[in-house]
Design a protein around this motif. Structure first.
Motif, PDB file in Angstrom:
ATOM      1  N   UNK A 134       1.777 -10.564  -8.246  1.00 15.73           N
ATOM      2  CA  UNK A 134       3.041 -10.020  -8.725  1.00 15.73           C
ATOM      3  C   UNK A 134       4.153 -10.848  -8.084  1.00 15.73           C
ATOM      4  N   UNK A 135       4.905 -11.577  -8.913  1.00 16.67           N
ATOM      5  CA  UNK A 135       5.943 -12.460  -8.366  1.00 16.67           C
ATOM      6  C   UNK A 135       7.142 -11.681  -7.839  1.00 16.67           C
ATOM      7  N   UNK A 136       7.292 -10.441  -8.239  1.00 12.33           N
ATOM      8  CA  UNK A 136       8.427  -9.635  -7.755  1.00 12.33           C
ATOM      9  C   UNK A 136       8.258  -9.307  -6.276  1.00 12.33           C
ATOM     10  N   UNK A 137       7.065  -8.899  -5.910  1.00 13.06           N
ATOM     11  CA  UNK A 137       6.787  -8.544  -4.518  1.00 13.06           C
ATOM     12  C   UNK A 137       6.195  -9.710  -3.730  1.00 13.06           C
ATOM     13  N   UNK A 138       5.637 -10.682  -4.430  1.00 12.64           N
ATOM     14  CA  UNK A 138       4.998 -11.819  -3.772  1.00 12.64           C
ATOM     15  C   UNK A 138       3.596 -11.506  -3.284  1.00 12.64           C
ATOM     16  N   UNK A 139       3.088 -10.348  -3.630  1.00 16.11           N
ATOM     17  CA  UNK A 139       1.746  -9.960  -3.175  1.00 16.11           C
ATOM     18  C   UNK A 139       0.682 -10.609  -4.051  1.00 16.11           C
ATOM     19  N   UNK A 140      -0.267 -11.240  -3.376  1.00 25.30           N
ATOM     20  CA  UNK A 140      -1.356 -11.930  -4.070  1.00 25.30           C
ATOM     21  C   UNK A 140      -2.663 -11.437  -3.479  1.00 25.30           C
ATOM     22  N   UNK A 141      -3.459 -10.818  -4.315  1.00 17.05           N
ATOM     23  CA  UNK A 141      -4.763 -10.295  -3.911  1.00 17.05           C
ATOM     24  C   UNK A 141      -5.814 -10.998  -4.749  1.00 17.05           C
ATOM     25  N   UNK A 142      -6.824 -11.558  -4.087  1.00 17.83           N
ATOM     26  CA  UNK A 142      -7.876 -12.242  -4.829  1.00 17.83           C
ATOM     27  C   UNK A 142      -9.203 -12.112  -4.100  1.00 17.83           C
ATOM     28  N   UNK A 149      10.203 -11.161 -13.360  1.00 15.08           N
ATOM     29  CA  UNK A 149       8.949 -11.377 -12.651  1.00 15.08           C
ATOM     30  C   UNK A 149       7.794 -11.578 -13.631  1.00 15.08           C
ATOM     31  N   UNK A 150       6.696 -12.027 -13.055  1.00 15.80           N
ATOM     32  CA  UNK A 150       5.451 -12.156 -13.805  1.00 15.80           C
ATOM     33  C   UNK A 150       4.372 -11.416 -13.014  1.00 15.80           C
ATOM     34  N   UNK A 151       3.499 -10.760 -13.744  1.00 15.09           N
ATOM     35  CA  UNK A 151       2.347 -10.079 -13.138  1.00 15.09           C
ATOM     36  C   UNK A 151       1.106 -10.586 -13.848  1.00 15.09           C
ATOM     37  N   UNK A 152       0.123 -10.999 -13.053  1.00 16.19           N
ATOM     38  CA  UNK A 152      -1.100 -11.577 -13.596  1.00 16.19           C
ATOM     39  C   UNK A 152      -2.281 -10.908 -12.898  1.00 16.19           C
ATOM     40  N   UNK A 153      -3.157 -10.336 -13.710  1.00 20.14           N
ATOM     41  CA  UNK A 153      -4.343  -9.661 -13.184  1.00 20.14           C
ATOM     42  C   UNK A 153      -5.562 -10.193 -13.924  1.00 20.14           C
ATOM     43  N   UNK A 154      -6.661 -10.349 -13.184  1.00 17.28           N
ATOM     44  CA  UNK A 154      -7.889 -10.745 -13.860  1.00 17.28           C
ATOM     45  C   UNK A 154      -9.099 -10.310 -13.050  1.00 17.28           C
ATOM     46  N   UNK A 155     -10.193 -10.212 -13.765  1.00 20.49           N
ATOM     47  CA  UNK A 155     -11.445  -9.795 -13.161  1.00 20.49           C
ATOM     48  C   UNK A 155     -12.467  -9.582 -14.262  1.00 20.49           C
ATOM     49  N   UNK A 156     -13.479  -8.797 -13.967  1.00 23.90           N
ATOM     50  CA  UNK A 156     -14.532  -8.519 -14.946  1.00 23.90           C
ATOM     51  C   UNK A 156     -14.453  -7.078 -15.398  1.00 23.90           C
TER      52      UNK A 156
END
Length: 167
Positions: free
Chosen positions: A58-66, A42-49
């Protein structure tokens, strides 16, 4: 020795051992590569300030929060295709992600600075990089980080558009 036998001797003593060494060396490199797509999980990508990383995929769970344009948090389920994941894996390899330092933060800068966390998970290894947009490291490293972030964001937005159009 005639000219023909000299050429054969030259080929046999220099070129053939060199080719055999290349096959052995690169074969071992490929066989022992630490980050293989066949072991990709999987890949996990987080970003913000700053420390507020509100955008998470998170590609493992498919959850996308933005955070959308109205500053509200949106949560959706979105799976990336195997082709998308393979593309990101290869792009990371092309840019040298596996050699990036794990901490690329600038402790001198405070305030609203974009921060990114990129994590690739494999069966035997995990590579996690924290990158601050104000990082004052080598320009090539900063450029490689920026290019990888752009590619990940592009893949996520394309997948979101595909999901929106399929409904």
């Amino acid at each position: 020795m005639n000219t023909r036998s000299k050429k054969i001797f030259l080929i046999m003593s220099i070129v053939v051992p060199f080719l055999l060494y290349c096959v052995y060396y690169y074969g071992m490199m490929i066989k022992n590569a630490p980050y293989k797509f066949s072991e990709f999980q999987s890949i996990r990508f987080e970003y913000g300030y700053g420390d507020t990383l509100n955008n998470i995929y998170d590609s493992k769970t498919g959850e996308y929060q933005f955070v959308n344009r109205k500053d509200s948090i949106v949560k959706i389920k979105m799976k990336l295709s195997k082709d998308d994941l393979l593309y990101l894996h290869r792009k990371a390899a092309d840019l040298g992600f596996w050699d990036f330092p794990s901490n690329e933060l600038n402790p001198d800068v405070k305030g609203r600075v974009p921060r990114y966390v990129i994590q690739f998970n494999y069966l035997r290894k995990t590579k996690k990089v924290m990158y601050d947009a104000s990082y004052n490291g080598a320009d090539k490293l900063k450029d490689a980080n920026d290019r990888l972030i752009i590619e990940i964001k592009k893949i996520l937005s394309d997948a979101e558009a595909r999901q929106r159009n399929s409904k």
